[in-house]
Design an enzyme around this catalytic site. Structure first.
Site, PDB file in Angstrom:
ATOM      1  N   GLU A 281       0.892  -1.168   0.000  1.00 57.84           N
ATOM      2  CA  GLU A 281       0.000   0.000   0.000  1.00 57.84           C
ATOM      3  C   GLU A 281       0.924   1.210   0.000  1.00 57.84           C
ATOM      4  OE1 GLU A 281      -2.927  -1.163  -0.216  1.00 57.84           O
ATOM      5  OE2 GLU A 281      -2.512  -3.139   0.611  1.00 57.84           O
TER       6      GLU A 281
ATOM      7  N   CYS B  30      -1.903   9.493   2.398  1.00 57.82           N
ATOM      8  CA  CYS B  30      -1.617   9.009   1.048  1.00 57.82           C
ATOM      9  C   CYS B  30      -2.738   9.375   0.092  1.00 57.82           C
ATOM     10  CB  CYS B  30      -1.394   7.509   1.058  1.00 57.82           C
ATOM     11  SG  CYS B  30      -2.745   6.618   1.802  1.00 57.82           S
TER      12      CYS B  30
HETATM   13  N1  NAI Z   1      -1.538   3.462   0.358  1.00 60.07           N
HETATM   14  C1  NAI Z   1      -1.610   3.521   1.661  1.00 60.07           C
HETATM   15  O1  NAI Z   1      -2.387   2.785   2.289  1.00 60.07           O
HETATM   16  C2  NAI Z   1      -0.761   4.474   2.426  1.00 60.07           C
HETATM   17  C3  NAI Z   1       0.459   4.919   1.965  1.00 60.07           C
HETATM   18  N2  NAI Z   1       1.234   5.763   2.731  1.00 60.07           N
HETATM   19  C4  NAI Z   1       2.474   6.283   2.169  1.00 60.07           C
HETATM   20  O2  NAI Z   1       3.509   6.171   3.153  1.00 60.07           O
HETATM   21  C5  NAI Z   1       4.455   7.205   2.979  1.00 60.07           C
HETATM   22  C6  NAI Z   1       4.735   7.844   4.312  1.00 60.07           C
HETATM   23  O3  NAI Z   1       5.170   6.883   5.207  1.00 60.07           O
HETATM   24  P1  NAI Z   1       6.718   6.612   5.549  1.00 60.07           P
HETATM   25  O4  NAI Z   1       6.714   6.116   6.944  1.00 60.07           O
HETATM   26  O5  NAI Z   1       7.523   7.800   5.206  1.00 60.07           O
HETATM   27  O6  NAI Z   1       7.092   5.456   4.528  1.00 60.07           O
HETATM   28  P2  NAI Z   1       8.522   4.700   4.377  1.00 60.07           P
HETATM   29  O7  NAI Z   1       8.436   4.000   3.087  1.00 60.07           O
HETATM   30  O8  NAI Z   1       9.662   5.627   4.600  1.00 60.07           O
HETATM   31  O9  NAI Z   1       8.538   3.682   5.585  1.00 60.07           O
HETATM   32  C7  NAI Z   1       7.559   2.659   5.733  1.00 60.07           C
HETATM   33  C8  NAI Z   1       8.160   1.520   6.537  1.00 60.07           C
HETATM   34  O10 NAI Z   1       9.197   0.865   5.804  1.00 60.07           O
HETATM   35  C9  NAI Z   1      10.424   0.838   6.551  1.00 60.07           C
HETATM   36  N3  NAI Z   1      11.528   0.963   5.600  1.00 60.07           N
HETATM   37  C10 NAI Z   1      12.020   2.097   5.059  1.00 60.07           C
HETATM   38  N4  NAI Z   1      12.990   1.801   4.153  1.00 60.07           N
HETATM   39  C11 NAI Z   1      13.095   0.445   4.121  1.00 60.07           C
HETATM   40  C12 NAI Z   1      13.898  -0.489   3.384  1.00 60.07           C
HETATM   41  N5  NAI Z   1      14.796  -0.076   2.480  1.00 60.07           N
HETATM   42  N6  NAI Z   1      13.711  -1.819   3.590  1.00 60.07           N
HETATM   43  C13 NAI Z   1      12.788  -2.251   4.479  1.00 60.07           C
HETATM   44  N7  NAI Z   1      12.029  -1.401   5.217  1.00 60.07           N
HETATM   45  C14 NAI Z   1      12.167  -0.088   5.042  1.00 60.07           C
HETATM   46  C15 NAI Z   1      10.266   1.999   7.506  1.00 60.07           C
HETATM   47  O11 NAI Z   1      11.110   1.847   8.640  1.00 60.07           O
HETATM   48  C16 NAI Z   1       8.798   1.953   7.839  1.00 60.07           C
HETATM   49  O12 NAI Z   1       8.516   0.980   8.817  1.00 60.07           O
HETATM   50  C17 NAI Z   1       3.839   8.136   1.957  1.00 60.07           C
HETATM   51  O13 NAI Z   1       4.427   7.905   0.712  1.00 60.07           O
HETATM   52  C18 NAI Z   1       2.378   7.740   1.926  1.00 60.07           C
HETATM   53  O14 NAI Z   1       1.748   8.049   0.708  1.00 60.07           O
HETATM   54  C19 NAI Z   1       0.831   6.147   3.964  1.00 60.07           C
HETATM   55  C20 NAI Z   1      -0.377   5.740   4.457  1.00 60.07           C
HETATM   56  C21 NAI Z   1      -1.296   4.927   3.712  1.00 60.07           C
HETATM   57  O1  LIG Z   2      -7.351   1.074   5.989  1.00 62.90           O
HETATM   58  C1  LIG Z   2      -8.528   1.385   6.241  1.00 62.90           C
HETATM   59  O2  LIG Z   2      -9.188   0.850   7.131  1.00 62.90           O
HETATM   60  C2  LIG Z   2      -9.204   2.446   5.429  1.00 62.90           C
HETATM   61  C3  LIG Z   2      -8.256   3.344   4.764  1.00 62.90           C
HETATM   62  C4  LIG Z   2      -7.994   4.609   5.537  1.00 62.90           C
HETATM   63  O3  LIG Z   2      -8.227   4.683   6.725  1.00 62.90           O
HETATM   64  N1  LIG Z   2      -7.513   5.611   4.855  1.00 62.90           N
HETATM   65  C5  LIG Z   2      -7.262   6.899   5.427  1.00 62.90           C
HETATM   66  C6  LIG Z   2      -5.828   7.098   5.760  1.00 62.90           C
HETATM   67  C7  LIG Z   2      -4.845   6.582   4.751  1.00 62.90           C
HETATM   68  C8  LIG Z   2      -3.692   7.524   4.549  1.00 62.90           C
HETATM   69  O4  LIG Z   2      -3.875   8.439   3.769  1.00 62.90           O
HETATM   70  O5  LIG Z   2      -2.669   7.397   5.164  1.00 62.90           O
HETATM   71  C9  LIG Z   2      -7.766   7.947   4.457  1.00 62.90           C
HETATM   72  O6  LIG Z   2      -8.213   7.572   3.372  1.00 62.90           O
HETATM   73  O7  LIG Z   2      -7.781   9.114   4.815  1.00 62.90           O
END
Ligand code: NAI
Ligand SMILES: O=C(O)CCC(=O)N[C@@H](CCC(=O)O)C(=O)O
Length: 490
Positions: free
Chosen positions: A246, A280
């Site tokens: 995700e 996100c």
């Molecule tokens: N699609 C979705 O459901 C969501 C996506 N996000 C995305 O997450 C990002 C923000 O979160 P961050 O914590 O900055 O993400 P990140 O990718 O920096 O870190 C996520 C996890 O991966 C670990 N990690 C980082 N580099 C790694 C590597 N090379 N190998 C293994 N593990 C590693 C981190 O320690 C952390 O636990 C944004 O891009 C946002 O869009 C956030 C929430 C929801």
């Molecule tokens: O995972 C779920 O139960 C539903 C997805 C959700 O809660 N989305 C939120 C936060 C996701 C993010 O942007 O980090 C949202 O759509 O605002």
């Protein structure tokens, strides 16, 4: 502060790696510290999860449900404390972190329903016996969480994984270790057997050690596309391991012919600036029609944005936006804005880093119409909205689709025909009409296409990646078939 920050095989233990800490980005104080897990401790966590899997997979579904429900009840009892810890680590206002704990509690019932509906047992009668579809857990799964929803998003992997009978090694974001610790303590209090959930803390190298570990059967990741792609490369050649990604987005919101300008501006602000733009699903590109209505929406948006309150998570009068997660994240948003201005964008509301030692920034808006074809297709994970003015709806939709991501998208328009037109052309996993594009429901699948995910949607569909299907044809006794295959004689 306890040094015992890792939970391995039912024991809290001190780390053997380098120092780690957590800083409150609003108050600029260290609030948690310890030592990262060493690679031997990652091994121990995976071994503990493997050992626990032998019995957890055979625990009845009802017993697993009872523990998950107890955990949800404990979340309710400790809601104020957990909401406070999330606020301290992320900077998010307490009104918002209370909703995050609420979403964590709601995840239990939704995941139980999803387990039954999507991965339960199906029995079909056959002429001589029965056909079954059943599901089995993968085994030991690693869960990686992001910092923006440090409780809710890892929880969205952990609860369905446990219900399905997997055991877990959880590696939270290094920016939000304390939320993870508090959450795992509630699992312990809920009576989860030792080793079923393990917690290891650390930076990237801890994540790499876990992700590349031979002993895991799958990895459920929520985080950036950059990290997700690295994991995807690492998992290449391992078709037997399940990988659910995700990831981020570069999400468009188009406005076309709306009567209520304030309502449109409300949905734009809610889409772009909630959680200081650190969702996100946040709108990154806003498409506004050229002409008097587009001008009026933009003028009102600028006015409302300038008045958005930014403040401390625990302020008596709660702000709309808290601090970003770190001073570094805030500084990166200033840099992103400057890059767009250097490329030829026009600043409409300047994003400013008000105290450069903290995570506080004010929301910003830039007009990128003149650089729409040349600006990089990047997710700017903060409160910076890029405005594009357009004449032709189809051209706006083409620009909206011109991204490698595909997480969320929305249309604000009073005409249903316009929405049907938009829906049939837009490419994203979440497509909304006259609603903010943030705030997705846990009762629906949650995931994107392209660089936003690998077709293993989470939330309601998380059950799908937590178990594999087993098809069986079963007869109570060995029996001769009614007709023999040609060439057989008995
Ligand atoms: N699609 C979705 O459901 C969501 C996506 N996000 C995305 O997450 C990002 C923000 O979160 P961050 O914590 O900055 O993400 P990140 O990718 O920096 O870190 C996520 C996890 O991966 C670990 N990690 C980082 N580099 C790694 C590597 N090379 N190998 C293994 N593990 C590693 C981190 O320690 C952390 O636990 C944004 O891009 C946002 O869009 C956030 C929430 C929801
Ligand atoms: O995972 C779920 O139960 C539903 C997805 C959700 O809660 N989305 C939120 C936060 C996701 C993010 O942007 O980090 C949202 O759509 O605002």
């Amino acid at each position: 502060m306890s040094e015992q920050i890792h939970y391995i095989g039912g024991q809290w233990v001190a780390g053997e790696g380098h120092g780690v800490n957590s800083v409150d980005p609003a108050k600029k104080q260290e609030i948690w510290k310890g030592s990262a897990a060493s690679s031997a401790q990652v091994d121990a966590a995976v071994a503990a999860a493997r050992n626990a899997f032998q019995s957890w997979q055979h625990v009845s579904f009802d017993e697993r449900v009872a523990i998950v429900e107890k955990f949800a009840a404990l979340l309710g009892e400790h809601k104020a404390r957990l909401a406070k810890v999330i606020a301290m680590e992320t900077g998010k206002p307490e009104w918002e972190t209370a909703t995050e704990v609420g979403a964590m509690m709601g995840k239990a019932a939704i995941s139980i329903k999803a387990y039954n509906e999507r991965t339960g047992t199906v029995e079909n009668a056959m002429p001589l016996g029965k056909a079954f579809i059943r599901h089995k857990p993968h085994g030991v799964v690693a869960v990686f969480g992001p910092y923006n929803f440090p409780g809710h998003l890892p929880n969205g992997h952990i609860i369905p994984a446990l219900l399905a009978g997997n055991t877990v090694v959880f590696k939270p974001s290094d920016l939000t270790p304390m939320v993870a610790e508090e959450t795992v303590k509630l699992w312990q209090e809920a009576g989860l057997p030792a080793g079923v959930v393990n917690l290891i803390q650390g930076h990237v190298e801890t994540g790499k050690a876990l992700a590349s570990h031979n002993g895991i059967d799958g990895l459920f990741f929520t985080g950036s596309s950059r990290t997700g792609k690295l994991l995807h490369e690492q998992f290449a050649g391992h078709p037997g391991k399940i990988l659910a990604l995700e990831m981020g987005g570069n999400n468009p919101l188009i406005v076309k012919d709306v009567a209520d300008i304030d309502a449109a501006v409300h949905d734009i602000v809610q889409s772009a600036f909630i959680t200081s733009g650190q969702r996100c699903t946040c709108a990154r590109k806003l498409f506004l029609q050229n002409g008097t209505q587009g001008d009026a929406i933009l003028a009102r948006l600028i006015e409302v944005t300038r008045n958005i309150s930014v403040g401390h998570y625990d302020a008596a009068e709660q702000p709309f936006m808290g601090a970003m997660v770190s001073a570094q994240a805030a500084g990166m948003m200033v840099q992103a804005q400057q890059q767009l201005l250097d490329l030829g964008a026009t600043s409409l509301v300047e994003l400013t880093h008000t105290d450069t030692d903290s995570g506080f920034v004010t929301p910003g808006i830039v007009d990128v119409t003149s650089i729409i074809d040349t600006m990089p297709d990047e997710e700017h994970f903060g409160p910076l909205l890029k405005v594009v003015r357009y004449d032709d709806f189809d051209v706006a939709i083409d620009h909206a689709n011109n991204t490698s991501f595909g997480l969320s998208a929305g249309l604000l328009a009073d005409s249903e025909a316009d929405y049907q037109h938009f829906f049939s052309r837009i490419r994203a996993g979440i497509v909304n009409w006259n609603r903010p594009i943030t705030g997705a429901s846990s009762a629906a699948p949650f995931g994107g296409i392209g660089d936003s995910g690998n077709h293993r949607a989470s939330a309601y569909y998380a059950a799908d990646y937590c178990a594999y299907p087993v098809a069986s044809v079963e007869l109570e006794k060995v029996a001769m078939p009614g007709t023999l295959s040609p060439g057989l004689k008995f």
